[in-house]
Design a protein around this motif. Structure first.
Motif, PDB file in Angstrom:
ATOM      1  N   SER A  20       0.819  -1.213   0.000  1.00  0.00           N
ATOM      2  CA  SER A  20       0.000   0.000   0.000  1.00  0.00           C
ATOM      3  C   SER A  20       0.853   1.264   0.000  1.00  0.00           C
ATOM      4  O   SER A  20       0.377   2.350  -0.337  1.00  0.00           O
ATOM      5  N   LEU A  21       2.134   1.139   0.362  1.00  0.00           N
ATOM      6  CA  LEU A  21       3.032   2.296   0.338  1.00  0.00           C
ATOM      7  C   LEU A  21       3.208   2.841  -1.070  1.00  0.00           C
ATOM      8  O   LEU A  21       3.489   4.031  -1.256  1.00  0.00           O
ATOM      9  N   VAL A  22       3.038   1.979  -2.071  1.00  0.00           N
ATOM     10  CA  VAL A  22       3.176   2.424  -3.457  1.00  0.00           C
ATOM     11  C   VAL A  22       2.115   3.462  -3.780  1.00  0.00           C
ATOM     12  O   VAL A  22       2.371   4.449  -4.485  1.00  0.00           O
ATOM     13  N   ARG A  23       0.904   3.255  -3.248  1.00  0.00           N
ATOM     14  CA  ARG A  23      -0.173   4.202  -3.504  1.00  0.00           C
ATOM     15  C   ARG A  23       0.165   5.583  -2.950  1.00  0.00           C
ATOM     16  O   ARG A  23      -0.033   6.605  -3.606  1.00  0.00           O
ATOM     17  N   GLY A  24       0.686   5.611  -1.740  1.00  0.00           N
ATOM     18  CA  GLY A  24       1.053   6.885  -1.142  1.00  0.00           C
ATOM     19  C   GLY A  24       2.152   7.582  -1.920  1.00  0.00           C
ATOM     20  O   GLY A  24       2.126   8.807  -2.102  1.00  0.00           O
ATOM     21  N   GLU A  25       3.119   6.814  -2.409  1.00  0.00           N
ATOM     22  CA  GLU A  25       4.207   7.414  -3.190  1.00  0.00           C
ATOM     23  C   GLU A  25       3.693   7.937  -4.524  1.00  0.00           C
ATOM     24  O   GLU A  25       4.129   8.996  -5.003  1.00  0.00           O
ATOM     25  N   THR A  26       2.755   7.209  -5.122  1.00  0.00           N
ATOM     26  CA  THR A  26       2.168   7.680  -6.379  1.00  0.00           C
ATOM     27  C   THR A  26       1.457   9.009  -6.180  1.00  0.00           C
ATOM     28  O   THR A  26       1.577   9.926  -6.997  1.00  0.00           O
ATOM     29  N   ARG A  27       0.725   9.130  -5.078  1.00  0.00           N
ATOM     30  CA  ARG A  27       0.041  10.387  -4.790  1.00  0.00           C
ATOM     31  C   ARG A  27       1.042  11.521  -4.597  1.00  0.00           C
ATOM     32  O   ARG A  27       0.830  12.639  -5.065  1.00  0.00           O
ATOM     33  N   ARG A  28       2.146  11.241  -3.898  1.00  0.00           N
ATOM     34  CA  ARG A  28       3.156  12.273  -3.673  1.00  0.00           C
ATOM     35  C   ARG A  28       3.758  12.739  -4.994  1.00  0.00           C
ATOM     36  O   ARG A  28       3.925  13.948  -5.224  1.00  0.00           O
ATOM     37  N   LEU A  29       4.085  11.785  -5.875  1.00  0.00           N
ATOM     38  CA  LEU A  29       4.683  12.142  -7.156  1.00  0.00           C
ATOM     39  C   LEU A  29       3.717  12.942  -8.018  1.00  0.00           C
ATOM     40  O   LEU A  29       4.106  13.897  -8.698  1.00  0.00           O
ATOM     41  N   ARG A  30       2.434  12.574  -7.994  1.00  0.00           N
ATOM     42  CA  ARG A  30       1.443  13.310  -8.781  1.00  0.00           C
ATOM     43  C   ARG A  30       1.256  14.719  -8.225  1.00  0.00           C
ATOM     44  O   ARG A  30       1.072  15.665  -8.982  1.00  0.00           O
ATOM     45  N   LYS A  31       1.287  14.856  -6.902  1.00  0.00           N
ATOM     46  CA  LYS A  31       1.180  16.189  -6.316  1.00  0.00           C
ATOM     47  C   LYS A  31       2.365  17.059  -6.722  1.00  0.00           C
ATOM     48  O   LYS A  31       2.212  18.238  -7.044  1.00  0.00           O
ATOM     49  N   ASP A  32       3.563  16.488  -6.710  1.00  0.00           N
ATOM     50  CA  ASP A  32       4.749  17.236  -7.133  1.00  0.00           C
ATOM     51  C   ASP A  32       4.626  17.654  -8.596  1.00  0.00           C
ATOM     52  O   ASP A  32       4.984  18.772  -8.973  1.00  0.00           O
ATOM     53  N   ALA A  33       4.105  16.736  -9.441  1.00  0.00           N
ATOM     54  CA  ALA A  33       3.947  17.049 -10.859  1.00  0.00           C
ATOM     55  C   ALA A  33       2.912  18.150 -11.066  1.00  0.00           C
ATOM     56  O   ALA A  33       3.088  19.038 -11.905  1.00  0.00           O
ATOM     57  N   LEU A  34       1.826  18.104 -10.289  1.00  0.00           N
ATOM     58  CA  LEU A  34       0.807  19.158 -10.384  1.00  0.00           C
ATOM     59  C   LEU A  34       1.378  20.520 -10.014  1.00  0.00           C
ATOM     60  O   LEU A  34       1.095  21.523 -10.667  1.00  0.00           O
ATOM     61  N   ARG A  35       2.207  20.561  -8.970  1.00  0.00           N
ATOM     62  CA  ARG A  35       2.812  21.827  -8.575  1.00  0.00           C
ATOM     63  C   ARG A  35       3.715  22.366  -9.676  1.00  0.00           C
ATOM     64  O   ARG A  35       3.722  23.572  -9.959  1.00  0.00           O
ATOM     65  N   ALA A  36       4.471  21.474 -10.311  1.00  0.00           N
ATOM     66  CA  ALA A  36       5.347  21.902 -11.404  1.00  0.00           C
ATOM     67  C   ALA A  36       4.536  22.407 -12.592  1.00  0.00           C
ATOM     68  O   ALA A  36       4.847  23.435 -13.194  1.00  0.00           O
TER      69      ALA A  36
END
Length: 319
Positions: A20-36
């Motif tokens: 389930s940690l993969v899901r949390g990391e995916t969300r973090r990466l998508r949030k970083d991409a949205l900010r960029a």
């Protein structure tokens, strides 16, 4: 944390033990991409934005999260529908750019948007906030028919003021027949406890790949507009003076962002992608205009923190 520090053997073993940690990391990466993407979109998009308070109207009807293209094909306003660019991609950004720092003492603001409590005292002559006494517990929103009735009541009380009425629809919760069947509970997803303290957010569920129910969510969103438009048309017909129907911002339904080409949903703050900030603008002229006068602001009634937090949570906003 550096990439080397984050993606190492120790963390890989943690993922094997707890996928389930993969899901949390995916969300973090998508949030970083949205900010960029949001940063780049603000740099690239320098087109002129509408200043709603400088436009000519007696009544301003604001729909929440309404796309121009959907409005143009579904509203019964004919060739009076054009488009303008909003100064914000989410409600508070729109309010901040449109209202804050001004003395709009010739205007009354009737609202069902949970960000309205942030407006400084004295911005409008009066604020009629419906989120407390007129909240619908079943649908967890303020219904469009309630907006109509309370706006007409506000006009009767303030006949010499400009009126802004801010509907919550087509923003979810979904209130149409299809939307009710889908409901909040029908959006199946798993969210990390620290990122979700209330009801499911359908656009985030799509954004983070936590539901595949894309077509049903979009249908429920469009249905919210269809359910609301007859109420808007009734209000415009009954209010005297010139009316404008618009939106605070639009809503993405899977368009790809730039420079990181990720499919995006909802209305992320600061993301000035054209499909998100292009809003409808329908001018309904009147034979007679209202005589408007400015007067000192009334003291507004404040909602409790508990009510504010509850409304923000149910309407999908994080505070």
């Amino acid at each position: 944390m550096s990439i080397r520090g984050r993606y190492n053997l120790q963390n890989a073993l943690r993922v094997l033990k707890d996928p389930s940690l993969v899901r949390g990391e995916t969300r973090r990466l998508r949030k970083d991409a949205l900010r960029a993407n949001a940063y780049v979109s603000r740099l690239l998009n320098d087109e002129e934005r509408v200043d709603v308070m400088a436009e000519e109207w007696d009544n301003l009807v604001i729909l929440d999260a309404c796309r121009y293209d959907m409005f143009a094909t579904r509203a019964n306003f004919g060739d009076r529908v054009t488009s303008k660019l909003s100064p914000g991609s989410e409600s508070w950004e729109f309010m901040r750019e449109s209202f804050v720092g001004r003395e709009l003492h010739d205007t009354v603001y009737v609202t069902s948007n949970p960000h309205a409590h942030k407006l400084p005292d004295g911005t409008f002559h009066a604020v009629v906030n419906l989120l407390d006494d007129h909240w619908n517990e079943e649908f967890r929103t303020v219904m469009p028919e309630t907006m109509v009735e309370r706006t007409l009541t506000a006009f009767e009380k303030y006949p010499d003021k400009r009126i802004i009425t801010h509907f919550m629809q087509p923003h979810f919760p979904f209130i149409g027949e299809k939307g009710r069947k889908l409901g909040h509970a029908g959006i199946e997803m798993q969210l990390d406890a620290d990122e979700h303290s209330g009801e499911p957010h359908p656009w985030n569920a799509l954004l983070y790949g936590e539901t595949t129910n894309r077509s049903a969510i979009i249908e429920a969103y469009v249905e919210n507009l269809d359910v609301t438009l007859p109420h808007v048309e009734r209000l415009v017909a009954e209010l005297p003076g010139k009316s404008v129907v618009t939106a605070d911002h639009g809503n993405l339904i899977g368009e790809r962002t730039y420079p990181i080409p990720m499919r995006t949903y909802g209305h992320p703050g600061g993301l000035h992608k054209r499909e998100l900030i292009e809003v409808p603008w329908a001018e309904i002229d009147a034979d007679e205009r209202r005589d408007v006068t400015a007067e000192s602001p009334e003291v507004r009634e404040e909602m409790t923190d508990d009510v504010i937090e509850d409304r923000l949570r149910n309407l999908g906003y994080a505070e």
